[in-house]
Structure formats: C-alpha cells, structure tokens
Write an enzyme that holds these catalytic residues in place. Structure first.
Site, PDB file in Angstrom:
ATOM      1  N   GLU A   1      -2.919   8.038   7.591  1.00 12.45           N
ATOM      2  CA  GLU A   1      -4.015   7.200   7.067  1.00 12.45           C
ATOM      3  C   GLU A   1      -4.343   6.077   8.068  1.00 12.45           C
ATOM      4  O   GLU A   1      -5.513   5.782   8.322  1.00 12.45           O
ATOM      5  CB  GLU A   1      -3.640   6.631   5.696  1.00 12.45           C
TER       6      GLU A   1
ATOM      7  N   GLU B   1       2.073   1.806  -3.391  1.00  9.41           N
ATOM      8  CA  GLU B   1       1.022   2.405  -4.241  1.00  9.41           C
ATOM      9  C   GLU B   1       1.083   3.941  -4.131  1.00  9.41           C
ATOM     10  O   GLU B   1       0.994   4.653  -5.128  1.00  9.41           O
ATOM     11  CB  GLU B   1      -0.352   1.871  -3.813  1.00  9.41           C
ATOM     12  N   HIS B   2       1.234   4.439  -2.910  1.00  9.86           N
ATOM     13  CA  HIS B   2       1.384   5.894  -2.740  1.00  9.86           C
ATOM     14  C   HIS B   2       2.650   6.405  -3.430  1.00  9.86           C
ATOM     15  O   HIS B   2       2.646   7.453  -4.072  1.00  9.86           O
ATOM     16  CB  HIS B   2       1.456   6.246  -1.244  1.00  9.86           C
TER      17      HIS B   2
ATOM     18  N   HIS C   1       0.825  -1.208   0.000  1.00 14.18           N
ATOM     19  CA  HIS C   1       0.000   0.000   0.000  1.00 14.18           C
ATOM     20  C   HIS C   1       0.864   1.265   0.000  1.00 14.18           C
ATOM     21  O   HIS C   1       0.577   2.231  -0.719  1.00 14.18           O
ATOM     22  CB  HIS C   1      -0.933  -0.034   1.219  1.00 14.18           C
TER      23      HIS C   1
END
Lengths: 423, 411
Positions: free
Chosen positions: B126, B50-51, B47
C-alpha cells in the site's frame, strides 16, 4: 444465511419508471423517489469518442470541455454562476459511446438546471477564444496519465481488447488535439449532438407532469441528424509491456464475456463476483489475504455495445509482480474447475443488497435507468433482477466459466521489467 | 427522524438516528485514535492495526471475517486518519444483529503473529502504491513540513522502514491503550430499532475494558516553508500549498468551508478562473481540513512543469487578494447554495448520515440535525469570513512541489 428474497419491511419499493419518447428521438426516463430531497440527472448524447474522426482523436473531449463555456444568453462566467447558484454539482465528460452531462442538486432546482442544459446542448457558443484553453487542459490531462500508471494500464488494456473505435480513450492523441480547429469542434457538435438515441434519465424527489412538460418545452426543437458511420482500424497487439521506472508493476488483463442482452448475462456477472464480489471472493483471498502480494486486486464485468469482457487489475511491487500475475491467472482459470454453493450464496447476498441500497441513491438510479435503456430499450424491475440473481447456481457459473475460459486474454503491464505470460 | 443516545457502564457511547423511510442501516465504530497518537517508533501502527482488525479473533479466522460480512451482503470497510480509526458496515435492516456481532467481535482481535507478518507485506504494498501517485507523495511531504514538530505532521501509512521494524507486541500494547470503551463511539443511522441496537451492543461490548486515554494537543505553529523535490521520472509538477485554519470545534469552521469553496472549488472558484479555465493548470483547488485543536487549508496544484513558477505565483496572487479584500456577497451566496446542497445530498443515504453523526459526536460531542446545520451555514456573514482570514491568514502558505523541475524560485 440470506433468505431468498431480500425485502425491507414497511418500505415501499421503487415506484414505477415513467417513460416518454419524444418524436425527435429523445427519451425521458424518470424514477420518483419519495424519501429524498434531491434529484440527479444523466443526459447521454450519442457523441462519445468512438465518433472522433481518425485524424482528430480527442475531439469529443474538447467538445465536452467547451460546451459549457458560454451558451444561450449567458457567457461562460454567467453560466457558471447560474449553475452554482442552483447548488448543482455537475460534470460533462466524453465516454466511449456518449457525451455525458450529469448533475445533482436539490429537487426544487432540477427544472431550472435542465433549462440551463437546454442552452448548453442546443445553443453552445463554442467560442474560438476558448479552444486554446480547452486544448491546453486536454494536453495536460494526457501528460498527467504518465504520472498515473494505475489509470494508464486500464486504458491500454481497453485500447487493445476492444475493436476500434470502441477501444479508444477520450484522451485522444497530442498531435490531433493540437491540430484541432474551432471549425472541427463546431462541426462535431452539429453532426453528433443530436436527439436520435439521446437519453435523459432523472431520479429523485420529482413530479412527472411538470418534468415531462419542461423537457418537451426545452428539447422539442432539437433536430435529429443522420446517424454517422463509424471508423474502424486494424487491431493492436494484445500483449504489451510498457517500460517505466515505478515502485510497483501494474498488471491489466481482459478476456471475453457476454453482454446484458445475452441469456447468460447474470451468470457472467455471478462468475466475476465469485472472483471479486466481496473481500471473501477468490482474487482478494488468494492474491492478497493468503500471499500478501498486493494491496489492490480486482475484476469487473465491462460492456461496450455488443462487446463484453472481464477486466482484471493488480498492482504489486516489481520483484513480486511475476508471482502476482501467475497466481491471478491461475485463479481466473480455476473458476471452471468448480464453484462452491456457499460462494454463490455470498454472491447472491451481495448483489441483492447492492440492488436495494442503490434505491437510496439518486445518482446511482439515474445512471442505471439510462444504462438499461441504452442496452435493453427498457428498464429492468427490481423483481426481474432479483429473480435472475436467485436463479444463479454453482453449476451454472462453473459451466459458464468453462465455456468462456480466460485463454484468449489481453495483457498489459507497466513497470521496469516485462513479465512472463503463458502463450 | 429521531436522535438517541446511551452510554454503557464501561464508558462506551452509543448514538443513533432512526429513519424508518430508509432501506438500509449503517453502523460505525469510531475509535478516537490516529497517526497523531503514535510515538515515532509506532509510526504507521494505527493504520496497520486497522488492517489487523480484519484478521480475526478467537471465534473467527481472517477468512471467516470476510465470509461472514459477505454472507449478509454488507458494504463494509474501514479507514484511518490522523485522528480517527473508523470501522463501518451498511446492511439491510434484517441483518443488523449479524453486523453488530461481526463488528464487535473483530474489534477484539487476536493479532496472531502469522497474520501480522503476512499483512505487513500488504501494508508495504500500500505504501509503494501511494509512492507511485505523486499527489499523495507531495501531500505527505507538505503536511509534514507544514506541521513541523506537531503530532499532525506524521503520515498515516508510516514508512517502509517503520512498518518493517514494527513488532506484534508493540501493536498489542497500542491496541490495549487506545481501543478502550470510553475512547470508542458506536454510531447507527437509517432503518433500525434503537432499543434493539442498544441491547445488541450492550451484550457484545459491555465487557470491553474502561479506562482513560490521552492525546497530546500542543498548539499548532503554522509554518511557511518552501521546498522543491525533484523526481525526473514524473511528467508534471504536483504541488501543495498549506496554510493554517480553525480547529474542528471552532464556530469559524462554517466560514472556513465557505472560504475554501469560493477560493478553490473545482468549478467557478477564484483558483478555477485564474488557473483551470484558461488552461494553465490541470487542477487547482482548495479544501479545508479540520482537526482536534488545529485546522488547515490545502491547495493542490498540478500542471505542466514549465508553468509551475508562474502558476504558483498566480495561486499566491489569488490568496493575497482574498486576504486583503475578503469575499464578495455573490461568492458568499453561491458557496452557501452549493455547500447546503451537498450537505443535504451527502446525508440522504444512511452511510453518509452515519459518518456525519460520528464526526459531530467525535469532535463536538453534539447532535446536529441537517436543518440546524443548514441554518448555521446560512447565518455566516462576510464579517465572519473576515474574522477567519484575520485569525488564519491564507497568504503565507508552506509550499512543496514535486516533479521533474529541480529548482523553482520561491514565489
């Protein structure tokens, strides 16, 4: 660079909007869309929570929960089976201005669905036995807000920023919900659920003539009622901190802007887009990308009747909340200092692209038709909006920002500690 | 509508469905890598990566990436799941070349250390944001407990500790192993020219490295655990009940969708009538999640804390009744009508269609026209549902509750 007019080659643009105004005040709006098999509808009845009696806050939401619990010849369960057999996804909700009954399904099931809604709107049972479950759900939703501080902060900003009764949330007040009787719910339905000012918008694979005939047949007997007066209330403090043990501090800000009826409306929307239109917009770039202060930060233009504002949100871990607020406020203020031509070009590209892509969504179009009709008494064409977007310039946006500065803002924070804000 | 398929010499697969009546085109890069493909020290890396993909390349800074997407009015984003990382953009047809240029460029990221350090802060924000949302907290806890030692137990975001400890070079190594051409499918749907698309992708991605990837696929061993997590700052109790289901490539997955709908759709389902309609719970629903080699039914319940025990008992009573007696003909017919309607509507826009094409290709290696999907759905019988329940019992779930209550008797 984006060219001036975004058009898709070989694709017919939207068909003309079809409109019928019935004698009882109901308006039917329809946008036929040739390339889909589905249809969406949006029924706006002027019975939103701004009409809740001051000692019965939450009443319109109770009606929204109860209105489909039996109607016409069908029990609650029979009605549910009828809805679901049509493949209908639906929701009844109480907004500030309207009770909204919306749904979407395959286009061939649209008129049968509207037949069910004629029962729901004109002939709901509103049985006494269903009141307590509806109250229980409303109370749980209200309590649930305490576990959703992100949602709560926006409702608290709205409550403090808009004049009463526009600032209300449909959630209401626990004591009022508990005190509500079935007579209250029925009386609200009798007085408020009326065709004067009601809008039914439909978009999708539809045929106008059968649709218009069906709506005429189903809703002609609906009797208009006198327009009810609105209750006002003294304003609330505009700055508030709500103490709560959380990982993140929630920050909500609102400051005045202009509504869609104002000549500067598109400039106002353009200004918000410079702040928050895409990932290259200022708030995302300055607060998240350059400083890593938060995951979520955004601003949007909001309207309620003649009142408009910019809503701004950021959520950040507690120890970085002060810096997040400071940077965010500085960005809001910096807009008046000037805007780059390239920023405007990006805003224009985003707005026009969204406009054309909206033509692929039955739900988005049905919503947009109803919104235009409510605020403008007409539906804007794609060409009209495109011309307005083309007319945006850096100077106009900066000038608008200077004449509508974010100085008189509402600020609500939720978290362990209050933040320091300039007076 | 027409389906197309091509494979580049390096192993990159391209699929597309052209629809000249659409007003836009959606493009997605489906990378077959997710949280399940991480080792414990890489927890959250997929994840985070992905950023980092949006943080720039030798040709673009992070700001350039965002500016270039916004210049063409793209609706773009990305998401990471247990098994896939997907980068997608919807644009007006004339901007397809620019969209392919940006997407293909950012999928070869620089992973600069200063960007890595800055984005680490965003990832931690997040994680903390979701920590304040009890539904997500209890979802992760319940999924981890249910899957036990299976790789699907791993949460997508990672933990503050795992993210803080992650080094840039570990991510670069993971990228090098997972983002190879044969592990990626490029998908397009909407108004576009197939040959132009193949040429654009070929020119931009033809030099991506080939190779092979591996994914551990141990057989899932569904567990029936029970756990209560007390958090006194919460108002309501939030619970997940998870039981096993068929994997994504099983023919039983249509029956699984139907079962989830009949038992736990948000209106008119058995859980709705048992818990929501009488006002006992704010929400009670059931959804089917399909994975590579595994599947699960997730039931989410939120309610007043003092009603938790009786509501859990009621939900279990619904599951036991369905397990014993199956569904009835009316429930089957309604579920088909509703799922079919959603299928048609969800695939009308290029973005929705692209996601659906990508999913089918990733899991089934096949193309399914919508009408074929509808026909398959229509053929599901009550016997199929029975077979599903026999293979994947619903009545012995793992249960995790999070809220103000310290102790709840196991229902």
């Amino acid at each position: 660079m984006p060219r001036t007019d975004l058009q898709v080659e070989d694709v017919p643009l939207a068909a003309p909007i079809l409109i019928e105004q019935f004698p009882n005040g109901l308006t039917l709006l329809a946008e036929p869309m040739a390339t889909v098999r589905s249809a969406a509808f949006n029924f706006l009845v002027p019975a939103g929570c701004m009409h809740d009696p001051p000692d019965r806050l939450g009443l319109s939401a109770l009606l929204a929960e109860m209105i489909s619990r039996g109607a016409g010849s069908r029990s609650s369960r029979e009605l549910m089976i009828a809805f679901n057999s049509l493949g209908l996804d639906r929701a009844e909700s109480s907004g500030t201005l309207h009770l909204r009954l919306a749904g979407s399904t395959l286009a061939r099931n649209l008129i049968p669905a509207l037949e069910l809604y004629a029962d729901v709107i004109l002939r709901p049972h509103l049985p006494e036995a269903e009141l307590e479950p509806a109250q229980e759900l409303a109370l749980q939703e209200l309590a649930g807000l305490e576990d959703e501080p992100r949602q709560k902060v926006l409702l608290e900003v709205k409550r403090r920023h808009f004049p009463a009764p526009l600032g209300r949330s449909h959630h209401g007040v626990a004591e009022h919900i508990e005190a509500t009787t079935i007579a209250d719910v029925r009386s609200f339905w009798e007085r408020l659920v009326q065709p004067r000012g009601a809008i039914l918008s439909v978009a999708g694979s539809i045929e106008w003539q059968p649709l218009r005939d069906a709506v005429s047949r189903l809703f002609s007997a609906w009797e208009p009622q006198p327009e009810p007066p609105l209750a006002t209330a003294p304003p609330l403090p505009r700055r508030e901190h709500l103490t709560k043990t959380t990982q993140q501090t929630q920050i909500g800000i609102a400051y005045p802007s202009v509504p869609i009826t104002h000549p500067d409306y598109y400039t106002a929307v353009g200004a918000v887009s410079v702040l928050s239109g895409g990932m290259s917009a200022r708030l995302f770039t300055e607060v998240r990308e350059k400083r890593g202060l938060c995951y979520a930060v955004w601003a949007s233009h909001q309207m309620l009747r003649e009142h408009a504002c910019v809503f701004c949100y950021a959520g950040t871990t507690n120890e970085r909340a002060q810096e997040t607020l400071d940077v965010t406020l500085a960005e809001l203020a910096r807009l008046g200092a000037g805007v780059e031509d390239d920023e405007v070009a990006r805003v224009q590209a985003g707005m026009k692209s969204a406009l054309i892509m909206q033509e692929e969504s039955v739900g988005a179009r049905a919503g947009s038709l109803a919104g235009d009709w409510y605020y403008l008494g007409r539906v804007r064409s794609l060409d009209e909006i495109q011309a307005q977007v083309n007319g945006l310039t850096a100077d106009r946006i900066a000038e608008f920002a200077r004449s509508h500065p974010p100085c008189d803002y509402t600020l609500v924070t939720i978290g362990p500690k209050p933040l320091q804000a300039p007076a | 509508m027409q389906f197309h398929q091509a494979t580049l010499p390096n192993g990159l697969t391209l699929i597309g469905e052209t629809n000249p009546a659409a007003r836009s085109v959606a493009v997605g890069f489906f990378v077959k890598t997710g949280a399940r493909d991480e080792t414990p020290e890489l927890h959250g890396c997929t994840h985070f990566l992905e950023h980092m993909i949006f943080k720039g390349t030798p040709r673009r800074t992070a700001l350039d990436v965002n500016i270039d997407f916004d210049r063409i009015g793209a609706a773009y984003n990305a998401y990471t799941s247990e098994e896939n990382t997907v980068f997608h953009a919807a644009i007006l047809p004339e901007y397809l070349p620019q969209a392919v240029d940006i997407l293909s460029d950012i999928l070869r990221p620089s992973l600069r250390t200063e960007d890595f350090d800055m984005e680490k802060k965003v990832i931690i924000e997040e994680i903390e944001m979701y920590a304040d949302q009890p539904m997500w907290s209890v979802y992760d806890e319940a999924k981890t407990l249910f899957f036990g030692s299976h790789p699907l137990a791993r949460s997508v975001l990672g933990t503050v500790a795992s993210i803080a400890a992650l080094q840039r070079d570990q991510m670069a190594d993971y990228f090098g192993r997972r983002y190879i051409a044969p592990n990626i499918t490029v998908v397009a749907a909407g108004h576009f020219d197939w040959q132009q698309f193949v040429d654009l992708i070929g020119a931009a991605c033809g030099d991506w490295p080939g190779g092979t990837t591996e994914r551990a696929r141990p057989a899932p061993e569904p567990r029936a655990e029970f756990k209560v997590l007390a958090k006194e700052t919460l108002q309501q109790e939030h619970a997940f009940l998870i039981s096993g289901g068929p994997p994504a490539d099983s023919p039983l997955r249509y029956a699984a969708e139907i079962l989830a709908h009949a038992v736990g759709d948000d209106t008119g389902s058995r859980l709705y009538w048992a818990l929501v309609d009488p006002g006992l719970a704010e929400s009670a629903d059931l959804s089917f999640h399909e994975y590579d080699g595994a599947g699960a039914f997730f039931c989410y319940l939120s309610c007043d804390a003092e009603r938790t025990a009786s509501n859990l008992a009621k939900a279990l009573a619904v599951f036991r009744e369905v397990q014993a007696e199956g569904l009835n003909a009316e429930e089957l017919a309604i579920a088909k009508s509703k799922i079919g309607s959603r299928l048609v509507r969800g695939n009308e826009r290029p973005m929705g269609r692209m996601q659906s094409l990508g999913f089918h290709w990733t899991y089934l290696n096949s193309y399914r026209p919508i009408d074929a999907e509808l026909e398959t759905l229509d053929r599901v019988s009550l016997d199929d549902v029975r077979q599903l329940l026999d293979a994947h019992p619903l009545n012995e779930p793992t249960i995790v509750a999070l809220g103000p209550i310290k102790e709840i008797a196991r229902p």
